[in-house]
Write a protein that holds these residues in place. Structure first.
Motif, PDB file in Angstrom:
ATOM      1  N   PRO A  55       0.814  -1.223   0.000  1.00 40.06           N
ATOM      2  CA  PRO A  55       0.000   0.000   0.000  1.00 40.06           C
ATOM      3  C   PRO A  55       0.847   1.274   0.000  1.00 40.06           C
ATOM      4  CG  PRO A  55      -0.838  -1.564   1.611  1.00 40.06           C
ATOM      5  CD  PRO A  55       0.476  -2.086   1.146  1.00 40.06           C
ATOM      6  N   VAL A  56       1.991   1.226   0.694  1.00 40.83           N
ATOM      7  CA  VAL A  56       2.873   2.391   0.713  1.00 40.83           C
ATOM      8  C   VAL A  56       3.415   2.672  -0.688  1.00 40.83           C
ATOM      9  CG1 VAL A  56       5.036   3.334   1.630  1.00 40.83           C
ATOM     10  CG2 VAL A  56       3.500   2.045   3.133  1.00 40.83           C
ATOM     11  N   ALA A  57       3.847   1.611  -1.378  1.00 38.05           N
ATOM     12  CA  ALA A  57       4.360   1.777  -2.743  1.00 38.05           C
ATOM     13  C   ALA A  57       3.274   2.320  -3.670  1.00 38.05           C
ATOM     14  CB  ALA A  57       4.895   0.445  -3.263  1.00 38.05           C
ATOM     15  N   TYR A  58       2.050   1.862  -3.483  1.00 38.15           N
ATOM     16  CA  TYR A  58       0.941   2.356  -4.302  1.00 38.15           C
ATOM     17  C   TYR A  58       0.715   3.853  -4.053  1.00 38.15           C
ATOM     18  CZ  TYR A  58      -3.846   3.104  -5.900  1.00 38.15           C
ATOM     19  OH  TYR A  58      -4.966   3.614  -6.518  1.00 38.15           O
ATOM     20  N   ALA A  59       0.748   4.253  -2.776  1.00 39.89           N
ATOM     21  CA  ALA A  59       0.524   5.665  -2.440  1.00 39.89           C
ATOM     22  C   ALA A  59       1.613   6.561  -3.012  1.00 39.89           C
ATOM     23  CB  ALA A  59       0.458   5.823  -0.927  1.00 39.89           C
ATOM     24  N   LEU A  60       2.837   6.017  -3.131  1.00 42.61           N
ATOM     25  CA  LEU A  60       3.961   6.791  -3.655  1.00 42.61           C
ATOM     26  C   LEU A  60       4.123   6.616  -5.164  1.00 42.61           C
ATOM     27  CD1 LEU A  60       6.606   6.045  -0.861  1.00 42.61           C
ATOM     28  CD2 LEU A  60       5.211   8.109  -1.133  1.00 42.61           C
ATOM     29  N   ASP A  61       3.163   5.916  -5.789  1.00 42.50           N
ATOM     30  CA  ASP A  61       3.204   5.667  -7.235  1.00 42.50           C
ATOM     31  C   ASP A  61       4.458   4.888  -7.647  1.00 42.50           C
ATOM     32  OD1 ASP A  61       2.022   5.755  -9.729  1.00 42.50           O
ATOM     33  OD2 ASP A  61       3.044   7.615 -10.315  1.00 42.50           O
ATOM     34  N   LEU A  62       4.860   3.951  -6.800  1.00 40.89           N
ATOM     35  CA  LEU A  62       6.036   3.118  -7.069  1.00 40.89           C
ATOM     36  C   LEU A  62       5.671   1.655  -7.320  1.00 40.89           C
ATOM     37  CD1 LEU A  62       8.450   4.507  -4.312  1.00 40.89           C
ATOM     38  CD2 LEU A  62       8.458   5.060  -6.757  1.00 40.89           C
ATOM     39  N   LEU A  63       4.377   1.359  -7.325  1.00 43.56           N
ATOM     40  CA  LEU A  63       3.949  -0.031  -7.480  1.00 43.56           C
ATOM     41  C   LEU A  63       4.229  -0.525  -8.885  1.00 43.56           C
ATOM     42  CD1 LEU A  63       2.513  -2.213  -5.773  1.00 43.56           C
ATOM     43  CD2 LEU A  63       0.369  -1.494  -6.827  1.00 43.56           C
ATOM     44  N   SER A  64       4.728  -1.763  -8.979  1.00 44.83           N
ATOM     45  CA  SER A  64       5.058  -2.356 -10.276  1.00 44.83           C
ATOM     46  C   SER A  64       4.998  -3.876 -10.158  1.00 44.83           C
ATOM     47  CB  SER A  64       6.463  -1.936 -10.726  1.00 44.83           C
ATOM     48  OG  SER A  64       7.449  -2.449  -9.832  1.00 44.83           O
ATOM     49  N   ILE A  65       4.963  -4.547 -11.299  1.00 39.94           N
ATOM     50  CA  ILE A  65       4.982  -6.018 -11.300  1.00 39.94           C
ATOM     51  C   ILE A  65       6.268  -6.544 -10.664  1.00 39.94           C
ATOM     52  CG2 ILE A  65       5.072  -8.069 -12.770  1.00 39.94           C
ATOM     53  CD1 ILE A  65       2.300  -6.989 -12.511  1.00 39.94           C
ATOM     54  N   PRO A  66       7.459  -5.998 -10.982  1.00 36.08           N
ATOM     55  CA  PRO A  66       8.667  -6.482 -10.307  1.00 36.08           C
ATOM     56  C   PRO A  66       8.609  -6.339  -8.784  1.00 36.08           C
ATOM     57  CG  PRO A  66       9.278  -5.236 -12.256  1.00 36.08           C
ATOM     58  CD  PRO A  66       7.801  -5.056 -12.077  1.00 36.08           C
ATOM     59  N   LEU A  67       8.016  -5.243  -8.297  1.00 34.60           N
ATOM     60  CA  LEU A  67       7.898  -5.063  -6.847  1.00 34.60           C
ATOM     61  C   LEU A  67       6.963  -6.107  -6.247  1.00 34.60           C
ATOM     62  CD1 LEU A  67       8.475  -3.488  -4.260  1.00 34.60           C
ATOM     63  CD2 LEU A  67       6.577  -1.965  -4.864  1.00 34.60           C
ATOM     64  N   LEU A  68       5.826  -6.355  -6.901  1.00 34.51           N
ATOM     65  CA  LEU A  68       4.907  -7.389  -6.414  1.00 34.51           C
ATOM     66  C   LEU A  68       5.563  -8.756  -6.449  1.00 34.51           C
ATOM     67  CD1 LEU A  68       1.441  -6.430  -7.987  1.00 34.51           C
ATOM     68  CD2 LEU A  68       2.185  -6.158  -5.610  1.00 34.51           C
ATOM     69  N   PHE A  69       6.290  -9.035  -7.519  1.00 34.78           N
ATOM     70  CA  PHE A  69       6.980 -10.323  -7.655  1.00 34.78           C
ATOM     71  C   PHE A  69       7.975 -10.510  -6.509  1.00 34.78           C
ATOM     72  CE2 PHE A  69      10.444 -13.021  -8.999  1.00 34.78           C
ATOM     73  CZ  PHE A  69       9.820 -14.064  -9.665  1.00 34.78           C
ATOM     74  N   THR A  70       8.779  -9.477  -6.232  1.00 36.99           N
ATOM     75  CA  THR A  70       9.780  -9.565  -5.170  1.00 36.99           C
ATOM     76  C   THR A  70       9.132  -9.759  -3.807  1.00 36.99           C
ATOM     77  OG1 THR A  70      11.263  -8.122  -6.435  1.00 36.99           O
ATOM     78  CG2 THR A  70      11.719  -8.369  -4.081  1.00 36.99           C
ATOM     79  N   THR A  71       8.043  -9.035  -3.572  1.00 34.79           N
ATOM     80  CA  THR A  71       7.352  -9.156  -2.285  1.00 34.79           C
ATOM     81  C   THR A  71       6.781 -10.552  -2.095  1.00 34.79           C
ATOM     82  OG1 THR A  71       6.766  -6.805  -2.327  1.00 34.79           O
ATOM     83  CG2 THR A  71       5.510  -8.224  -0.857  1.00 34.79           C
ATOM     84  N   VAL A  72       6.096 -11.071  -3.116  1.00 34.68           N
ATOM     85  CA  VAL A  72       5.525 -12.416  -3.023  1.00 34.68           C
ATOM     86  C   VAL A  72       6.628 -13.455  -2.866  1.00 34.68           C
ATOM     87  CG1 VAL A  72       4.166 -14.153  -4.251  1.00 34.68           C
ATOM     88  CG2 VAL A  72       3.464 -11.762  -4.313  1.00 34.68           C
TER      89      VAL A  72
END
Length: 430
Positions: free
Chosen positions: A89-106
């Motif tokens: 949610p923080v990345a989304y609020a800062l407009d930093l959300l991306s598929i690579p970020l989701l992939f790394t988190t999962v």
């Protein structure tokens, strides 16, 4: 079992944690689809992230789980997971959300979940009498089933009402609650498990007093080589690996198919998953009884055949004209799938705990996860690729056919044919 405070706290902590995790199973793919407009191939990559963590880190994770106090390992894994999920949610609020970020988190959450599960399996054996394990594992799988009922349905509802990024707050809260419950529980052995823990500590101390073999590749491979040399565990592991490859292929395409091809809303996606959870709940209440009345190999084969039938119902729903009938077909497929898989998981976990020396359970758990989940990244990528270049329906049909062939490893194994978990004596030492 619920009269035992130690078990009650452990079971509740696991249930609460799973509740949030199952919500995120719906929320994160919907986040990728709705916020990032992910393609079918990207969905396949995202679906491979968790199992890729098991493939790359699985053996080391099991070694780590066996070296440290199990409850401390579980608490640490929970805290790390809540921090990682909270970053989305923080990345989304800062407009930093991306598929690579989701992939790394999962990916990282998948590694931590394996660490938690490996420690949990050892903790249960060290704390409770092994002859209680079928009932204990039924409770634990019942938790999984209950979370599958409430989690995805609530996840879909939260996405519908709040949007996917904010819906992940439920997952963060679940890990906070689970951690508090774990910290408030005891971790001493119960009567009937004292000898097991004492016996299991000696090999650990011996190994650690020598050169740090546990930190070498040889040490990490100990559980792997032991598991594959065991005539009962080997067919269980190989059939699960086969099944999971095609499971990953199937579910890499599933969300894309029901949303894009069938037109399901986020709420309907959650309700279909909830139908699967309902099947799991009913199965969990009966799994122990099934195991006591049906020979182990026959029940294991049935637990692989029934989900295959459920899988075929999903692409088959595309042949129906009515939106209601399509939903009912998909929901029925998920119901059958979860009903059988819960029985399969209770059996696999009980067999592993019954035949494995206590001090090796964490390593063997990770070795089994390494093998059974290690093929999932490939399966997910294959599913996304087939869906991209042929069609989602074709990918689902191929995956369903592959699931059907997983029974061969069990049917053809003579050792498992003569084994019955109710008649076997538990192993407590190396």
């Amino acid at each position: 079992m619920l009269k035992d405070r130690s078990f009650r706290n452990l079971w509740t902590a696991q249930t609460v944690s799973l509740f949030g995790t199952q919500a995120s199973v719906v929320i994160i793919p919907l986040l990728a689809l709705e916020t990032l407009d992910a393609s079918a191939f990207e969905m396949g990559l995202l679906g491979s992230a968790e199992s890729l963590a098991v493939l790359l880190l699985g053996l080391w994770v099991g070694m780590t789980a066996d070296r440290y106090p199990r409850r401390s390992v579980m608490v640490t894994a929970n805290i790390a997971r809540l921090l990682l999920i909270g970053m989305i949610p923080v990345a989304y609020a800062l407009d930093l959300l991306s598929i690579p970020l989701l992939f790394t988190t999962v990916f990282l959450v998948g590694a931590l979940t394996l660490l938690y599960d490996s420690a949990l399996s050892s903790h249960m054996v060290l704390t409770f009498d092994r002859r209680q394990l079928p009932k204990i594992n039924s409770y634990m799988e019942g938790s999984t089933a209950v979370s599958e009922v409430a989690g995805p349905g609530l996840g879909g509802l939260l996405v519908q009402a709040l949007g996917a990024p904010m819906a992940l707050v439920a997952d963060v809260c679940s890990y906070v609650a689970s951690t508090v419950l774990l910290l408030g529980s005891g971790d001493g052995p119960k009567k009937g498990a004292e000898t097991t823990e004492q016996e299991s500590e000696q090999p650990e101390q011996s190994e650690q007093s020598e050169q740090p073999e546990q930190e070498t590749v040889k040490g990490a491979l100990t559980g792997f080589t032991w598991a594959f040399s065991h005539p009962i565990l080997r067919p269980v592991i190989v059939s699960a690996a086969h099944f999971n490859f095609f499971t990953a292929m199937f579910f890499a395409v599933y969300t894309f198919y029901v949303v894009k091809e069938l037109g399901f809303s986020p709420l309907l996606v959650g309700l279909a998953s909830a139908a699967g959870g309902l099947g799991g709940v009913l199965s969990a209440t009966a799994a122990s009884a099934f195991m006591s009345r049906v020979r182990t190999r026959l029940l294991y084969v049935l637990s692989l055949v029934v989900p295959t039938v459920g899988a075929f119902l999903v692409p088959g729903s595309g042949l129906l004209d009515s939106s209601l009938l399509r939903f009912l077909a998909v929901a029925a497929g998920m119901f059958l799938w979860s009903f059988a898989i819960v029985v399969n998981l209770v059996m696999s976990e009980t067999i592993k705990q019954m035949v494995t020396p206590t001090h090796m359970i964490g390593q063997v758990t990770s070795a089994m996860r390494f093998t059974t989940l290690g093929f999932e990244p490939v399966g997910a990528i294959v599913g996304g690729t087939v869906s991209q270049f042929l069609s989602p329906t074709t990918a689902l049909v191929i995956a369903s056919c592959g699931l059907a062939t997983s029974i061969a490893w069990v049917v053809l194994n003579r050792h498992l044919g003569t084994y019955d978990v109710n008649e076997a004596e538990p192993v407590s030492t190396a």
